[in-house]
Enzyme design. Structure first.
Site, short mmCIF file in Angstrom:
data_model
loop_
_atom_site.label_atom_id
_atom_site.label_comp_id
_atom_site.label_asym_id
_atom_site.label_seq_id
_atom_site.Cartn_x
_atom_site.Cartn_y
_atom_site.Cartn_z
N HIS A 74 0.84 -1.21 0.00
CA HIS A 74 0.00 0.00 0.00
C HIS A 74 0.87 1.25 0.00
CE1 HIS A 74 -3.08 -2.59 2.35
NE2 HIS A 74 -3.52 -2.49 1.10
N SER B 159 -3.43 -7.64 3.21
CA SER B 159 -3.79 -7.38 4.60
C SER B 159 -4.38 -8.61 5.27
CB SER B 159 -4.78 -6.21 4.68
OG SER B 159 -4.15 -5.02 4.26
N LYS C 216 -15.50 -8.15 4.90
CA LYS C 216 -14.36 -8.50 5.74
C LYS C 216 -14.82 -8.41 7.19
CE LYS C 216 -11.03 -6.99 2.34
NZ LYS C 216 -9.88 -6.17 2.02
N ARG D 28 -1.78 -6.03 -7.82
CA ARG D 28 -0.70 -6.96 -7.49
C ARG D 28 -0.54 -8.03 -8.56
NH1 ARG D 28 -3.11 -8.34 -1.73
NH2 ARG D 28 -4.84 -8.50 -3.16
#
Length: 157
Positions: A17, A128, A41, A91
């Protein structure tokens, strides 16, 4: 001056990030990093307010970065902040497919374009979710996250 919004859960912020934030801060005049509530999440490590404090600490060296939090739609925050673009980091190819669909939806809702910034390969494995899992199991994530995160992580025995 061009203002961009870089939204994400940032739970926690990691070096992938931070790389995107540093890159975007060199391209655009103002960068707003927004820690967003994500209802998908359900196992969070930090509250939105804690994430905001950590991101502020982690980005203190970047003068044109500010931090926001939101529990609503990214496009609503982008409009409120008068953002010119939404920025998303990539990514892998699998990220592109998901993020492209989201970018198209966001544009349909708001007329705000999304720009994609690829991460360096040395950060492409960072997520994360994985950092939260390693942390909960007592592993060392210090090579993956800024010192600001390490100061706020719960201590495990």
């Amino acid at each position: 001056m061009t203002r961009v919004l870089y939204p994400g859960s940032f739970d926690p912020i990691h070096y992938g990030h931070l790389e995107i934030i540093e890159t975007v801060s060199q391209i655009f005049g103002q960068v707003v990093v927004a820690a967003m509530f994500n209802p998908q999440k359900n196992e969070v490590l930090f509250s939105l307010d804690e994430r905001k404090r950590i991101i502020v600490e982690a980005c203190a060296h970047i003068p044109n970065v500010s931090v926001a939090v939101s529990e609503g739609l990214v496009v609503d925050l982008a409009k409120k902040l008068e953002a010119d673009f939404i920025v998303k980091g990539l990514r892998a190819v699998s990220d592109f497919e998901r993020e492209l669909q989201m970018a198209q939806m966001n544009f349909a809702l708001s007329g705000i374009h999304t720009t994609f910034i690829p991460s360096a390969s040395r950060h492409s494995f960072l997520a994360s979710k994985l950092i939260r899992e390693v942390t909960r199991l007592g592993g060392d994530v210090s090579p993956m996250v800024p010192e600001a995160v390490m100061r706020h992580l719960p201590k495990t025995s």
